[in-house]
Design a protein around this motif. Structure first.
Motif, PDB file in Angstrom:
ATOM      1  N   ASP A 100       0.806  -1.215   0.000  1.00  0.00           N
ATOM      2  CA  ASP A 100       0.000   0.000   0.000  1.00  0.00           C
ATOM      3  C   ASP A 100       0.845   1.274   0.000  1.00  0.00           C
ATOM      4  O   ASP A 100       0.382   2.339   0.350  1.00  0.00           O
ATOM      5  CB  ASP A 100      -0.981  -0.001   1.183  1.00  0.00           C
ATOM      6  CG  ASP A 100      -0.262  -0.186   2.503  1.00  0.00           C
ATOM      7  OD1 ASP A 100       0.968  -0.400   2.470  1.00  0.00           O
ATOM      8  OD2 ASP A 100      -0.919  -0.091   3.542  1.00  0.00           O
ATOM      9  N   VAL A 101       2.118   1.155  -0.374  1.00  0.00           N
ATOM     10  CA  VAL A 101       2.991   2.331  -0.460  1.00  0.00           C
ATOM     11  C   VAL A 101       3.318   2.599  -1.922  1.00  0.00           C
ATOM     12  O   VAL A 101       3.719   1.696  -2.648  1.00  0.00           O
ATOM     13  CB  VAL A 101       4.308   2.107   0.320  1.00  0.00           C
ATOM     14  CG1 VAL A 101       5.243   3.294   0.134  1.00  0.00           C
ATOM     15  CG2 VAL A 101       4.019   1.900   1.800  1.00  0.00           C
ATOM     16  N   ARG A 102       3.124   3.852  -2.354  1.00  0.00           N
ATOM     17  CA  ARG A 102       3.478   4.232  -3.727  1.00  0.00           C
ATOM     18  C   ARG A 102       4.564   5.292  -3.673  1.00  0.00           C
ATOM     19  O   ARG A 102       4.520   6.183  -2.829  1.00  0.00           O
ATOM     20  CB  ARG A 102       2.253   4.817  -4.444  1.00  0.00           C
ATOM     21  CG  ARG A 102       1.198   3.777  -4.787  1.00  0.00           C
ATOM     22  CD  ARG A 102       0.024   4.466  -5.461  1.00  0.00           C
ATOM     23  NE  ARG A 102       0.404   5.116  -6.700  1.00  0.00           N
ATOM     24  CZ  ARG A 102      -0.102   6.281  -7.121  1.00  0.00           C
ATOM     25  NH1 ARG A 102      -0.999   6.918  -6.388  1.00  0.00           N
ATOM     26  NH2 ARG A 102       0.277   6.803  -8.267  1.00  0.00           N
ATOM     27  N   PHE A 103       5.533   5.178  -4.567  1.00  0.00           N
ATOM     28  CA  PHE A 103       6.578   6.192  -4.671  1.00  0.00           C
ATOM     29  C   PHE A 103       6.287   7.048  -5.898  1.00  0.00           C
ATOM     30  O   PHE A 103       6.029   6.509  -6.977  1.00  0.00           O
ATOM     31  CB  PHE A 103       7.955   5.538  -4.817  1.00  0.00           C
ATOM     32  CG  PHE A 103       8.403   4.819  -3.583  1.00  0.00           C
ATOM     33  CD1 PHE A 103       9.160   5.464  -2.620  1.00  0.00           C
ATOM     34  CD2 PHE A 103       8.040   3.500  -3.367  1.00  0.00           C
ATOM     35  CE1 PHE A 103       9.564   4.805  -1.474  1.00  0.00           C
ATOM     36  CE2 PHE A 103       8.441   2.829  -2.225  1.00  0.00           C
ATOM     37  CZ  PHE A 103       9.203   3.480  -1.269  1.00  0.00           C
ATOM     38  N   PHE A 125       8.104  11.715  -3.416  1.00  0.00           N
ATOM     39  CA  PHE A 125       7.358  11.514  -2.169  1.00  0.00           C
ATOM     40  C   PHE A 125       6.697  10.147  -2.158  1.00  0.00           C
ATOM     41  O   PHE A 125       6.671   9.451  -3.181  1.00  0.00           O
ATOM     42  CB  PHE A 125       6.341  12.636  -1.933  1.00  0.00           C
ATOM     43  CG  PHE A 125       5.252  12.769  -2.950  1.00  0.00           C
ATOM     44  CD1 PHE A 125       5.403  13.595  -4.047  1.00  0.00           C
ATOM     45  CD2 PHE A 125       4.050  12.096  -2.789  1.00  0.00           C
ATOM     46  CE1 PHE A 125       4.388  13.735  -4.988  1.00  0.00           C
ATOM     47  CE2 PHE A 125       3.026  12.238  -3.717  1.00  0.00           C
ATOM     48  CZ  PHE A 125       3.201  13.066  -4.823  1.00  0.00           C
ATOM     49  N   VAL A 126       6.226   9.760  -0.983  1.00  0.00           N
ATOM     50  CA  VAL A 126       5.553   8.466  -0.857  1.00  0.00           C
ATOM     51  C   VAL A 126       4.096   8.701  -0.500  1.00  0.00           C
ATOM     52  O   VAL A 126       3.747   9.727   0.107  1.00  0.00           O
ATOM     53  CB  VAL A 126       6.205   7.564   0.227  1.00  0.00           C
ATOM     54  CG1 VAL A 126       7.629   7.231  -0.136  1.00  0.00           C
ATOM     55  CG2 VAL A 126       6.137   8.211   1.593  1.00  0.00           C
ATOM     56  N   GLU A 127       3.290   7.748  -0.905  1.00  0.00           N
ATOM     57  CA  GLU A 127       1.860   7.785  -0.564  1.00  0.00           C
ATOM     58  C   GLU A 127       1.521   6.523   0.203  1.00  0.00           C
ATOM     59  O   GLU A 127       1.797   5.416  -0.278  1.00  0.00           O
ATOM     60  CB  GLU A 127       1.014   7.797  -1.830  1.00  0.00           C
ATOM     61  CG  GLU A 127       0.634   9.167  -2.283  1.00  0.00           C
ATOM     62  CD  GLU A 127      -0.390   9.090  -3.422  1.00  0.00           C
ATOM     63  OE1 GLU A 127      -0.835  10.162  -3.840  1.00  0.00           O
ATOM     64  OE2 GLU A 127      -0.729   7.989  -3.881  1.00  0.00           O
ATOM     65  N   THR A 128       0.964   6.693   1.382  1.00  0.00           N
ATOM     66  CA  THR A 128       0.443   5.552   2.129  1.00  0.00           C
ATOM     67  C   THR A 128      -1.006   5.913   2.484  1.00  0.00           C
ATOM     68  O   THR A 128      -1.427   7.046   2.246  1.00  0.00           O
ATOM     69  CB  THR A 128       1.240   5.314   3.434  1.00  0.00           C
ATOM     70  OG1 THR A 128       0.932   6.366   4.353  1.00  0.00           O
ATOM     71  CG2 THR A 128       2.740   5.282   3.178  1.00  0.00           C
ATOM     72  N   PRO A 129      -1.741   4.990   3.077  1.00  0.00           N
ATOM     73  CA  PRO A 129      -3.124   5.338   3.430  1.00  0.00           C
ATOM     74  C   PRO A 129      -3.210   6.534   4.390  1.00  0.00           C
ATOM     75  O   PRO A 129      -4.198   7.261   4.400  1.00  0.00           O
ATOM     76  CB  PRO A 129      -3.633   4.058   4.099  1.00  0.00           C
ATOM     77  CG  PRO A 129      -2.820   2.970   3.476  1.00  0.00           C
ATOM     78  CD  PRO A 129      -1.469   3.563   3.249  1.00  0.00           C
TER      79      PRO A 129
END
Lengths: 182, 166
Positions: A23-26, B144-148
């Motif tokens: 669930d992590v996107r860079f 950058f990173v995206e998490t919930p």
């Protein structure tokens, strides 16, 4: 945002090592400079000396005003030690606030020693117990050292270092005594 | 630096909008004067984190420079809210946030990084340090990173504070 997002190289490396949770996107987006000036923007290799000169000139212009303010702030610190030792919470808060400002600004305006003593004072206050406030001697020594650093700017750095070390030893001894007593 | 690059550089600074979040009047004066002398086109000032959030939503700055310790809302909490995924339109993962602080301890720097601070500048501030940090923030591609729960600079990266050389 999504239309200028792309998978970063970093993402590839971390994913390859199996370290990226699902669930992590860079995401990588263009720099602010590219967004404003176009994709052919090339970052400068070094700082523009003319800009740096202007900034340093600005600091010099503000220095005189700061020196006057600093002198008044130190006088205020001296006045605040006594009521702080007697339990005046407003005086304590003001004393910390002034020291905090000195820690942040004195070095920029050519008073590095004031900044160092103020830093030591702030760190002391941040861990101050009621007994420390009531004793007041460590506060007083710091404020005297700050005053001395302004009045005698040519003091040998070795003496300054020794004063800082002595203050550190005094703080350690005071706190050591309290531990033994308590 | 050749003339064209210097020109592009000046043009870039002229187009920048910077939000300064700082409760000390002296520090505000210093920062706004330094930004003006860099040729930054537009500077907005807010007195604490809560006002900083409001100014951020209203002004959409390109860059934020914030103090760490402020009341009632500090710079850490303001940063956390800007990077929070659930903050809706107010959330922003890529605006560079430079924190200026007198606290050199590793725990402070780590806390700042974990909230989403881009760069950490230790007081005392110098002209060179501020200039370098701003230039790095605006001229490099942003990762950058995206998490919930979070969208912002990776909280797993190394963040070493910038220090003045003097």
């Amino acid at each position: 945002m999504a239309n200028r997002s792309m998978t970063s190289h970093l993402a590839g490396h971390e994913a390859a090592r199996g370290e990226t949770p699902p669930d992590v996107r860079f995401i990588r987006v263009p720099s602010i400079a590219e967004r404003k000036l176009g994709a052919d923007y090339v970052a400068p290799i070094r700082l523009d000396p003319r800009v740096l000169d202007q900034m340093q000139s600005t600091i010099r212009t503000l220095e005189t005003k700061y020196a006057e303010a600093l002198s008044a702030q130190i006088s205020m610190l001296q006045l605040l030690v006594e009521p702080s030792a007697k339990g005046d919470s407003e005086a304590r808060s003001r004393l910390y606030s002034l020291s905090h400002d000195m820690r942040g600004l004195a070095g920029t305006f050519g008073f590095p020693l004031v900044g160092r003593f103020a830093d030591s004072l702030c760190r002391y206050i941040e861990n101050c117990h009621e007994e420390d406030w009531r004793d007041g001697s460590v506060l007083r020594f710091h404020v005297d050292a700050i005053r001395d650093a302004v009045d005698n700017p040519g003091t040998d750095p070795a003496i300054t270092m020794e004063t800082l070390n002595a203050l550190e030893r005094l703080i350690a001894a005071t706190r050591g005594n309290r531990k033994m007593a308590g | 630096m050749n003339g064209d690059r210097a020109g592009a550089h000046a043009d870039l600074f002229r187009r920048l909008k910077v939000l300064v979040v700082e409760d000390s009047g002296e520090m505000q004066r210093l920062l706004t004067a330094l930004l003006a002398s860099m040729g930054i086109g537009h500077v907005v000032v807010a007195l604490d984190g809560a006002r900083g959030l409001a100014a951020f939503a209203a002004e959409c700055p390109d860059l934020i420079i914030t103090d760490g310790a402020m009341t009632p809302m500090d710079g850490f909490e303001m940063t956390r809210r800007i990077r929070a995924s659930d903050a809706g339109q107010a959330a922003n993962p890529d605006v560079p946030i430079l924190m200026i602080s007198g606290h050199a301890g590793r725990e402070n720097v780590t806390h700042a990084r974990d909230q989403g601070v881009t760069d950490y500048l230790l007081k005392p501030l110098s002209a060179e340090m501020l200039y370098e940090a701003i230039l790095a923030a605006v001229s490099r591609p942003i990762h950058f990173v995206e998490t919930p729960d979070y969208r912002g600079p990776s909280p797993r990266r190394m963040l070493d504070p910038r220090r003045s050389e003097s």
